[in-house]
Structures are given as C-alpha cells and as structure tokens.
Design an enzyme around this catalytic site. Structure first.
Site, PDB file in Angstrom:
ATOM      1  CD1 TRP A 357      16.455  76.583  64.032  1.00  0.00           C
ATOM      2  CD2 TRP A 357      15.558  75.746  65.884  1.00  0.00           C
ATOM      3  NE1 TRP A 357      15.173  77.100  64.153  1.00  0.00           N
ATOM      4  CE2 TRP A 357      14.603  76.611  65.278  1.00  0.00           C
ATOM      5  CE3 TRP A 357      15.220  75.106  67.075  1.00  0.00           C
ATOM      6  CZ2 TRP A 357      13.333  76.838  65.824  1.00  0.00           C
ATOM      7  CZ3 TRP A 357      13.943  75.335  67.615  1.00  0.00           C
ATOM      8  CH2 TRP A 357      13.016  76.190  66.989  1.00  0.00           C
ATOM      9  CD  GLU A 488      13.340  82.406  61.306  1.00  0.00           C
ATOM     10  OE1 GLU A 488      12.526  82.060  60.410  1.00  0.00           O
ATOM     11  OE2 GLU A 488      14.523  82.045  61.323  1.00  0.00           O
ATOM     12  CD  GLN A 602       9.405  78.410  63.523  1.00  0.00           C
ATOM     13  OE1 GLN A 602       9.905  78.889  62.521  1.00  0.00           O
ATOM     14  NE2 GLN A 602       9.777  77.251  64.025  1.00  0.00           N
TER      15      GLN A 602
END
Lengths: 769, 769
Positions: A357, A488, A602
């Site tokens: 992505w 994540e 992130q």
C-alpha cells in the site's frame, strides 16, 4: 548511523575502498530506468562480500511459501522479482594476475553516482602482490531513452608494466537469489547463439515461464593508436562472451565498450526476443557511445526539471532529497501499467520486489506532482487491472457479491503475504487504494477517470467494507472487528479508528461518486451498474445506513481518537521513557510485549488525520499528535514523514525537521544498518512529501491549491515544482517570502496562508511570509 | 466416520485385509509400555502405504524450526520424539517369493489388539501368484514388566508347498521421520557388533546426542520335530541381523522368537548400553517366551484392576472406554519424571511427541484416580524440574524476578512452539499447571508436596501473573491484555474471562499455600522464601491487591460471563445454523473469519466453570452452558468431554451422552479422518473424565468426596474404581442404586447426591438413586 560518503549537491561519492562498505554502496549506487536496473556490483570479478543483483521489472518467480503453521486461505507462493542474468561481467587478467579488488592493494578508489546524469562511474588504481599496477576507469548507465539498453565503458591502463591481457566480457545466466525460500534455482537456460557479431543468451524463469533475451556486443580501442580490436565470440549454455587477447603496453589505455540489450516476453512474443534485441543493439551501436551518453544526460535533465527540489543552506539535506528523487525516478517511470514500485526497487531482493500500500499512500502523490498525470494514472490502472483477482481474493475469505480485497503484497494481483494478522486483517490497504483514486482526481481534475476505471474499483471496495462491518447489538452501531491498522504493533484489534474512518469514508465517497456519474455520465452509470450488478437502491441505502452509524472509539476526557477499543487499558508510557538499549523494540522485545505495550510503529490515527486533514480542526490534530507521537517509535521507514508533515502543519517546526532528517538520509547514512540489503524506495517518496506537503504546506481542498510554507531554521531557501491540474508551478520559498511562477504561463488562483492570490500569465508573484 | 473394526469388550479386531485401512490400524493397534512403543507395522516387508513408527520415550531431536515471518522470542527448534531404529523386522522369502502382503492374495486376515493382555496378534493366509500359500501367525508385545524388552513370536506354515526358506530377523537403523521440517536425517550410526550370539546396533541422534543400543537374539523351532535352529549372525553399519536358511516342509510350522532389548543413554552412560542390553536379553531368554507372556498378562491384569471401567448394555461404549484406558496406560506409566504424555503417544509423529497443557488439564485426574499417586506426582515433578527453564522462557518475554512461563509445547522444558498468538499469548497453560498442583493435593491429601515442590512452582507462576496483569486506568481494575484462551479460535484478545479467572485464582491459592506452609512448615517456608527471594510482605500485598481488583467481563443482561471483552459485538449465530458443508470451520474458513465469528473451538468460559465448579451455582453453570455450548463447534478433540461433564452436572443427560460418544470412539471410528497419523492420546483421558466425573458425578470439595451419578439411557450399569486419599473405591452404578466398596477396607465418608454416607470396614454400601 554509518557515514562514509562525501556530501555533494548532485553526486554520491565514495572515496577509498573498504570492503565493509561495498554491499552498502552496491545498494546506494544502484541504477535503473523503470524497465530494468541493477546494484552497483563491480563489472570485474570480486571475491569479497557482495550481493549480485540484476533486476528486470515485472519478471517474477512464484517461490514456494515458507510458513510455520498453515492457515486456511494462505497463498501457495510468494512472487519475487528475481535476480536476473548478469550482463555487466568483465573477467580481466594480465598474464596470471586476475583483477579482483578483494585480493589487491587498492588506491585512489572513487565511486560516483552522478544523479544529475543518471550515470555510475568508478576509478581506481590497484596493485597485485607482484607490484604490477593497473588503473581502471568505468562508466555505466541503463538508458532512460532506450529502456532495453545498458552500456558500459571500461578503461584499463597498465601503469608500470606491459603484458598479455585476456579480457572476457560476458553475460552469465547462472544466477541465484539470496532470498530463496528453499534454495531453489529460479532460471533455466533456453538457448544461446551468435549472430552477425552479436551473442545472445535466452533464459526462462521456472514456473512463471518469463523469457528474457540478452544480446551483447562490444568493441575495444587502443586509445593511443585508435586501433579497433575485435573479439572472439563464444556462446555456451548459460554463458556468452566476447574474448580479447592482446599485448597491453605500459601507459597505454584500452577502452572497452559493452552494449547489452535486454528484451523480455512481457513485451514481445518469445520468438521475437532475439530480433528485438538485435534492433536495440544495431540502433544503439550506430548511434555510438558518446551520443547515447548525451541522450542519457538530456533525459535526466528533463526528469529533474519537473521533480528537482533545491535546498539552500543545507547541503546534507540537499543531497538527501535528490538521492530520494533520483531513486524514485529510476524505479518507476509510469510507461507500463503492469509495473509498480517494489519497496527495494532495483536495489535489492528483500520484500520480493512486490507492491504494497506504500504505492498509494506515499508514491502516488510524488508522481502526481512531479510527472505527467499518466504516470500516477498507470499506478491506479495497475490496481484496476487486478480488480478481478482482488474479488477472488475476497471470496477466499468468505466475502460475496463482487466485494474486493486487494492484496497486501503482490506482483500480479494475487496475494503473496502469509501472516494471518497482515494478509487477512491489515485491510486498511483497501482504503488507501480508494483514497488514491480520490487523490488523483482532486489533484489532476481528471474526472473521466472515475467513469473509465475508478468507480468499479470503489464499488468493489465499498462492498468489502459493507460486508466487513458488523452491527454490534450492545453498541447499536457498526463496528469492524479483528483488524491490524497501519500500526502493525497491534494485531487483531477491534475498531481501529483509522480503519473504521477510511472504511466509512470510502462508502461515503463511493456514494458521492455514484451520484456524480449517475447525473453527469448516465451511459457510463448504466454500463457500470450493469457490469457490477450494483443496485443503486438497496445497496446504496445499506451503505448510507452504515455511514451514519459507524462506531469511532475516542476518549472524550483526553480529547483524542482512540487507536482502537481498549487502547487506554494499556500501561501509558512514552517512547522517551524507553531504555535506548531496548530500541528498536522489534529487535529486543517479544511480539506479545510489543502488542501489549502502547508503543506505535508508524502513524495510525495520525495517518487518518493526514489523509483527512480538512475534516479536523488544528486543535484536534495537535492533541492527537501530542498524544500519539510521544508513543511512536518510528520503527517503519514510512513513519517519520507523516509525522513531519503534521508537525509542520501545527508549527512544531523543529520536530518536523528532526523527523524529516530521519527520513531523508535514512539510506545514505544507513540509520538502521540494513542498506546492504537495498534502499527503502517507497519511503523515499515520504521525504518528498515531508518537504512539499510539510514545509511547503501544499494541499488541495475543494479543488483549490493551498500553500502554507514554513522553513526549517537552517534552510535559506527551498525551491520545488509541482503539477496541479495542468499547471506546472515553480515555487521558491525563502524565510520571508514565497515566489510562484506558472511555467506554462496560465492563470490560477492559489491560497497562500489564509489569503488567496491570482497568478497571471507570465507574471510570477511574490508574497511576503 | 469409518467403521471397519469389530466390536468386542476386550479386543480390537480387524478382519479381512484392506490396504486402505492399514495406516489407520497401524495407529489403533499400537503398543507401548511407557519406555517405548511402536505402531502396528507389519514385521515382514510391506510395500503398500505405511507409516513405520518406533518410538522411545524422551529420545528427541531438536528439528530446525520452520516459520514464515520470524518474531523475536521464537524458539530456534522444535523438539520431536523420533522415529527410532526399527526392531521388529523380518524378511521372509521362500525360494524367489518374498512375503509382502501388498503383492499377495490375502485371506483369513485377522489382526487383534488384546487390551486385556497388552498383546498384538495377527494371523493370515497369503498366496503368491504361483499359487504357493503360507500361513502366518504373529504375536508381539513390549513388556510392561521389563520395559526395555520387546518380544515377537512369528509362526510360518507353508500350506501347499515345500521349499527353501530364507528368513532374516533384523534391526534397521536407517530410518527417517515423515514429520521432518527440512527432510534431514535425525540418526547417525555409532557401532554394530556381535557378542555371544547376540547382535547389537548402536545409533545416536544428531544434535541432541542420545544414544540407543538395540540388542537382538532369536531362535527358530520346527514345531513338529522340536528341532532348534540357530542363525547366522551378521552386523553392518545401521543393520544387524540373524539369518536362517532351511528347507521348509509343507504343513510344518516354523516358529521364530525374537527378543530385542532397547537401552538408552537416558538411563545409562553410553559405555554401559550394550552391557545393560545383554543383561535384559540374558534374563529374558532364560525366562522363556511363555513365562514372559504370562508376566505380561499379569501386569496388565494389575493395571486393569485399578483402571477398568465396565459398562453394561453398550458394547460399543465399553470397547471405546477400554481402548482409551489401554492407550493411556501404555503411553505413560509414571516411572520416570523426565517423561510426559505426547498428544499421539507411541502411535504417530504428529505434534512431535511433546507435552501440552493437556497433561495437567486432562491426564492428571485420570492417573490420580487410577494409579498410585506417584504416577500423577511424577507428572507434576516433570514441571518442577523445568521450572528453571520456565523462568528463562519468561525472561525472554521480558518478565523478571523469577516469574515463570511454562512452555506451550515442550520435551525438555524449552519452548518449541512458534506462533506468537500461541507461544507468547496462550498463557492460561500456566494456570493449568498451578491447578494440577491444587488438584493433586486435594485428591491425594499429600500436603507435603507443597513444601517439597509445589510452592516454588506456584510462586513463580504467580509472579508471572502479577507482572502480566496491567492496571487499567479507565477501569480502575487489573486487566490481562493480549491473550489466547483455551478457545484458540480467538487470538490476542483482552480480558479472556478464563485466563483472568485462573490467574486470579492462582494468586489467591498461592497466597493461601504460603500462609499454610508459613504456619505448618516454618523451616520449609524459610528455605523457599530464601531460594526464591520471595518477599512475603510487599510481594504478597501486591498480589492481594490484584486479587481484589481483577476485571471479569460479563453480561449482566444475559447473566453470563463474557469469553472476552467485546465478545457480544460479534454477530451472534449458533453452531446449529452453520452450513454443514462449511464444517469443520478450520478447513473451510479463513482465519480472520474464524476469529471474527462467535464460534468456539473448545471449552473456554466453560473450562473455568468445570475447574471451579464449586465457585458457581448450578444456575450460572446452566446459563453459561446454554449460551456457549450452542456456539461451540468442538473442533478440538479436547472439547466434547468438558461439555459432557457439565451437561451431566446440569442433567442434560442426553446431551452429555451425545458429547461423550464424540470423544470415546473418536479414533476407533475415525471421526476426523486422521487416525492414520496416530491416535489422540491426551483426549482419551477426557473420555475417562466424562464417565467418572460426568456420569459418575465424582468430585472433591473441601476434602470430601462427592458422587452424584446419572446413567445414559442405554446403559444398564457402570462400574469403575477410583483412588482417593489412600482409599480404593469400587463403584457400581445401576439405574436405581449405587454400590460402593472400599477394597482396601478402610473407613470413609462419602457424599452421594445431597446426603452423606459412612463406608465402614468390609461393608460395602448400597444407596438407592
């Protein structure tokens, strides 16, 4: 952080040879032209640590998946862009002495990547144990004009001896991947041949059956006499070569020129490959080296004209941003919608060269602003062409009625990743693909894209979201259970704010687009609803119901959105409280500990505030930034840039600059000690975003272009160009003013800070800041 | 479900030979004696589908881990009990005809596992294409008395021909594992030798360095003449054998007896292995086959005396429960605290032969009730001996100060599993290990265990829980984030009710035990607090605070505990609503879909209600049973039994029986089409629990024994024995009465239903139901 390179505005320079740095330099000095590329491997033999890497875009191998515990729905293979046959090879021997820098004393070594010209050069002097010393100067490039052409000029000068030189210029098909799950070989030889002074090697990838044909030609000139020497040409299974044997004289320079054409079955039928390679070689050789070189310089000048960023007052930042732009432009040129941008580009094998992505979230805006709109458009069409496979992919997971889930990692549209928490649950990627359509259209004004391609993709993604929302009885709202957000470091969470937001937004945007096409392009509307069996009444009504009843977790007390339900149950500590020895966390903490902690890999909530900035007040952005950035460990190369942009927006300028630096010289300074595996190509786009959207303050809202610049303390000025709806705007920001010129000489209204200005034909404006 | 076996009270009988069933029968007819075991492979050559499997308890290989995406903290290897050298081999040839049932016409085939005697027998007649027919009758057993001894009697009768017989009785060290991650060989030959008529083969496992020595001796008798024939003895690398060549006459029976001793470096130093094997062989051979056989029958009679369950009126259920008890008793005999119970016992390789929480949750109660208390005690001591490694394991995950996390899967105390959601997060296993200590003590009354071993383990586990609880500010309570409960169809959930409950219980129980030891065994208390650096003030105080403030998710509205936070946000559908074609879900649904659904793999909240039954009213149990059982798909072999027990408790007797049946003949009827891989040994204990604790209604509360029986409709009577605090009680339940006798003739008070009865010396009681 390991600094060993010299700073320069246009060049990346390595001086002195250290075997320790070689694999790093091989990554950093890589060349590419969208069609093919290669690491900065030495042409001659090298017995020290090296990662030989030659890549051809879109030529992949479905490597058998490696997995611990199989889960239903996992893909059978992981598609990898392969290390392809090596075309740069030179075997150089003077009498018994083989040229191999690992076994010689090397002096005056200098390797230069000339980013302005797209050329890699190297020179050195090297001595064998018997004292014989040779000087070597090489230049190579992969042509930006003739995508199937690679050229090497290799100049040898014996400095203190004469002797018999044996030189073999070759193409070698016997290559392996460092990243192979079961140590398989991925290539098999098909044929080798010699034809009218050219030699050819044809190889085929196993399973995927791609064929590539390498055609090679070379010449040698004794510089002092102008004498041209012709080689003995040979071919064998997996190896073709031109061989030169001659008496080399002290101080006499011998200049080899090697031309290699690389044609593939992606572009031509198998039986045309050699013919096409001959064509490339004939045209190129008749042009001649000097002219090919000049072409290359011109082509790169054109590229820089559109995409260069100039920073005065900070040479390190200047070099950093150009390095990033250079790699982006040599990785993807937008000429082929079947291609995309692998995380390592042509600089390494890691992550298999596949599409993530990253493309939509980071790279599309770069190309939108710096290249013809067809470039970004092809990135979108790539996904459109994979829509069928995305629908199949969703069906595997139990979705129905044309719902699409685009893969997490792919080359040809099929999913390659196999961690359930990512493959099946990191579904926000679908949202980024929808967002890229919105972003493309608002930036280019190319409304037609919607009817032609975009709406079908939006409907399929919206169907996925509509099925993925569950109605919660206790909440009396729609929830999304079991996802992994952009962060994540959380897996299988419920109601990730970002995912809920982008899912809900996709539904709303799709409904808006449907309404628009219905009224503006009724024929297209009929065609699309027919093709997709979309029911504008029941389906649209259900989507509206969902959009109006989505659950978004938030803390009213703290005034922040909650990354996911239950986030505040975690122990709340700050990244600054962490023991530096335990960082990066992913190298020190077990996975459950990372998951349980509040630490963020992130931007997650903040990614949503970045994408949908206009939906939120500055105050909300500031509160969420304060809360989340302090818990963020930035252990993804995609993290600092988003934070840098938001920090610039809320005028945390020093913070923005600090975060910008982490991004821009990530590879050049090898922050994470991993450059030997390749460069972080997609995160390079983030550096560009941090400058243009962050410090430049560029954004597009309601069809209007906004600039709201702020310069880091050390910068004297910042200049860049952007494309916006057919305009090409040259922008120069100084500490106290901004100057804007429409280089195409048209008229446009621009918002700078809080005011609107009108830019007229041939009249640049200057506005004080 | 595939039924091909005959029903019999004591025998498992296969009549007629079908190659399709052979791998299944190889599992079902397996033999073992705690020290070693083997699948029911044919002695002679067999070229059809077979899984050769010979296993020696505790001899493992650290196979290199296979994992898709590495996570920090994963183990480097997966310890596997290995397929060991094959000691049953017979190569039989008459002239050119080799005995291989896969290539012959087989008639009168009958294979019988005599569970009463612990003996596997087989007979058949088989013809070669040339019409020659031979009759074969074999008997084999692994001695329950002499654990290192295996015996085979092999009788051959040529029915319609005479000819030259060549027979080779061998031990073969060249074996492989079907379950090897990288197709490595795990054994290497060490030596082979011949000594006084015995031949020996010594092999060593790679990496783990276990040595095993096989000693073999054989004899042959011509039955009609009584003539004894001696073999030619040979040895070679990886292969030793006794070879017989003789003229065989029509209708004359030739009887081979093969004795094999298997000694291992687990029990003796390497240089003693052969000597010890000689000792076993000498003693056994001087005893003679008939006497060894009689010993075996006696030993099994002893075992059955304690553990048999008799069911009148349901031969299928009778065979099922005996089959389960037989396998449990041959898998683990409790003679060695270094051993444990692998999920497949000696019947297959799957799951690596390692230890799971199955041992504590399912097997310990079986052995507690049916064997000397030292047997269950050794299962507990096994974990005590691994305490150091459990502390190291917890340290890898960031825990400190002597906190222990016992591994999910282990042989030697080190973690072998590598799925983060299981390895790191299925931490309730720690609770089961604490619960087994409590269970052992309440059942045996062996309080001393606590001071000797138990308390150290409890303290270490409690330390883990105390650190694993997080204080939630929003809830103002302690929470446990990121776990996988017993229901593995949920991963990384917050506040799994079962985990929170058993964690909190462990803390409370440990505090209680500390108080008890402090007052009753002050010296032990000082020793243990010294050794563990336990601070009875600050540490205990913190534990108390936690125990008093644990968050337990529940739905007041539904009157049920919540499996985890947010469970009710899921779409609530029932297992009965599922499309039967989509079951089992784990073979049809992708993992995310399973996770998002409300469906439950095995008892989770209900596991807690089973363990802590006395903490809850019948009404609460009924409400939770109604809610959760209807959402449970029982896709673990450990699921039906717990539900069966609870169903019996709340008098859902038909449901209890239905669930019982799923467990008891799971392997015999091959419900899940996987018996060819081995039997479900640990779930066999669940069958026993379902009968004794379910239909028998046996439980221990506050030091008192309770019985509350209920018989399934079809059963005429149910009889079993249980051990409880030194008593051995023979219990017979009929439809209208229960009879109890203390076979050791002591006195005890027993609660039957709601009343208390006193059982006096030599006076069985009978109570109407």
């Amino acid at each position: 952080m390991r600094k060993y390179l010299l700073e320069d505005e246009w060049l990346i320079i390595e001086e002195g040879f250290d075997t320790e740095n070689h694999r790093r330099s091989e990554s950093l000095f890589s060349l590419g032209n969208g069609h093919m590329g290669l690491r900065a491997n030495f042409e001659e033999d090298y017995s020290g640590p090296t990662l030989r890497g030659t890549y051809i875009a879109g030529i992949y191998y479905p490597d058998k998946t490696k997995v611990g515990w199989w889960k239903n729905g996992y893909p059978e293979y992981f598609a990898k862009v392969l290390n392809a046959p090596n075309w740069i090879g030179f075997k150089i021997r003077f009498d018994q002495n083989v040229l191999d820098l690992n076994k010689m004393t090397v002096t005056r070594f200098r390797r230069v990547l000339n980013m302005k010209e797209g050329v890699l050069a190297r020179e050195f002097e090297a001595s064998w144990p018997d004292g014989r010393t040779v000087k070597v100067e090489t230049v190579r490039f992969v042509s930006l004009v003739r995508r199937e052409l690679g050229v090497i000029q290799y100049r040898l000068t014996p400095l203190n001896f004469s002797g018999t030189l044996q030189a073999e210029l070759y193409v070698d098909g016997d290559v392996i991947n460092e990243d192979a799950n079961y140590d398989e070989k991925f290539w098999e030889p098909v044929e080798h041949s010699i034809h009218e002074g050219y030699c050819f090697l044809k190889s085929r990838t196993k399973k995927s059956g791609f064929e590539v044909c390498y055609g090679m030609s070379s010449e040698l000139i004794r510089i002092q006499t102008g004498e041209k020497i012709f080689p003995e040409i040979a071919s064998a299974t997996d190896y073709v070569n031109n061989r030169y044997v001659l008496e080399a004289k002290q101080d006499e320079s011998l200049v080899f020129t090697k031309f290699v054409a690389v044609t593939t079955s992606r572009d031509y039928s198998d039986n045309q490959l050699r013919k096409q390679a001959i064509k490339v070689l004939e045209n190129s050789i008749s042009q001649g080296y000097a002219s090919l070189y000049a072409e290359q310089v011109d082509a790169w000048a054109q590229s820089w004209k559109l995409s260069d960023i100039r920073i005065e007052g900070d040479i390190s930042a200047q070099q950093g941003i150009r390095f990033n732009i250079f790699h982006l432009n040599q990785t993807y040129t937008g000429h082929d919608p079947r291609l995309n941008i692998g995380p390592k580009g042509f600089t390494g094998e890691k992550y298999g060269g596949s599409t993530y992505w990253d493309t939509e979230a980071y790279c599309v805006p770069f190309y939108l602003n710096t290249a013809d709109r067809r470039v970004a458009r092809n990135l979108l069409v790539y996904r459109y062409n994979h829509l069928g496979k995305a629908i199949e992919n969703a069906e595997k997971l139990g979705f129905r009625n044309g719902a699409a889930l685009f893969p997490m990692v792919t080359i040809n549209g099929e999913e390659c990743h196999n961690e359930w928490e990512i493959t099946f649950e990191e579904i926000h990627r679908n949202g980024a693909i929808a967002y890229a359509i919105y972003n493309y259209i608002r930036h280019t004004g190319d409304d037609m894209y919607l009817a032609e391609y975009g709406l079908e993709v939006l409907i399929a993604i919206s169907r996925f979201w509509a099925q993925r929302f569950t109605y919660s009885d206790p909440k009396q709202q729609f929830v999304i259970l079991g996802v992994t957000g952009p962060n994540e470091y959380e897996n299988n969470v419920n109601n990730n704010w970002y995912t809920n937001y982008i899912a809900s937004w996709t539904l709303a945007y799709t409904l808006e687009c449907i309404g628009q096409i219905r009224s503006s392009n009724p024929d297209d509307f009929t065609r699309i609803t027919g093709k997709t069996h979309f029911d504008p009444d029941t389906e649209a009504r259900r989507w509206e119901t969902i959009v109006n009843h989505v659950y978004f977790p938030e803390s009213k007390e703290l005034g922040v959105f909650l990354q996911q339900e239950g986030y505040l149950d975690k122990e709340q500590i700050l990244a600054s409280d962490l023991n530096p020895e335990e960082r990066p966390l992913n190298q020190h903490w077990s996975w459950d500990r990372i998951l349980r902690s509040c630490f963020i890999k992130q931007a997650d909530v903040l990614q949503g505030l970045y994408f949908f900035e206009d939906h939120f007040s500055k105050e909300i952005i500031r509160r969420n930034f304060d809360f989340y950035e302090s818990r963020t460990v930035h252990e993804s190369s995609l993290s600092p840039c988003i934070h840098s942009i938001l920090a610039a927006r809320i005028r945390y300028t020093d913070k923005a600059y600090e975060l910008y630096l982490r991004n821009s010289r990530l590879d050049l300074d090898d922050y994470n000690h991993e450059v030997h595996e390749g460069c972080h190509i997609t995160s390079m786009a983030g550096t560009w975003l941090a400058i243009v959207e962050g410090f430049g303050g560029m954004k597009v809202t309601n069809d209007r272009l906004f600039l709201d610049p702020v310069l880091p303390r050390t910068w004297k000025s910042l200049s860049f160009s952007i494309r916006f709806r057919g305009h090409v705007l040259a922008i120069r920001i100084e500490r106290n003013k901004i100057r804007i010129e429409d280089t195409e000489n048209r008229q446009i209204n621009i918002h700078i800070g809080k005011k609107q200005y009108s830019l007229k034909k041939g009249q640049p404006i200057e506005v004080p800041l």
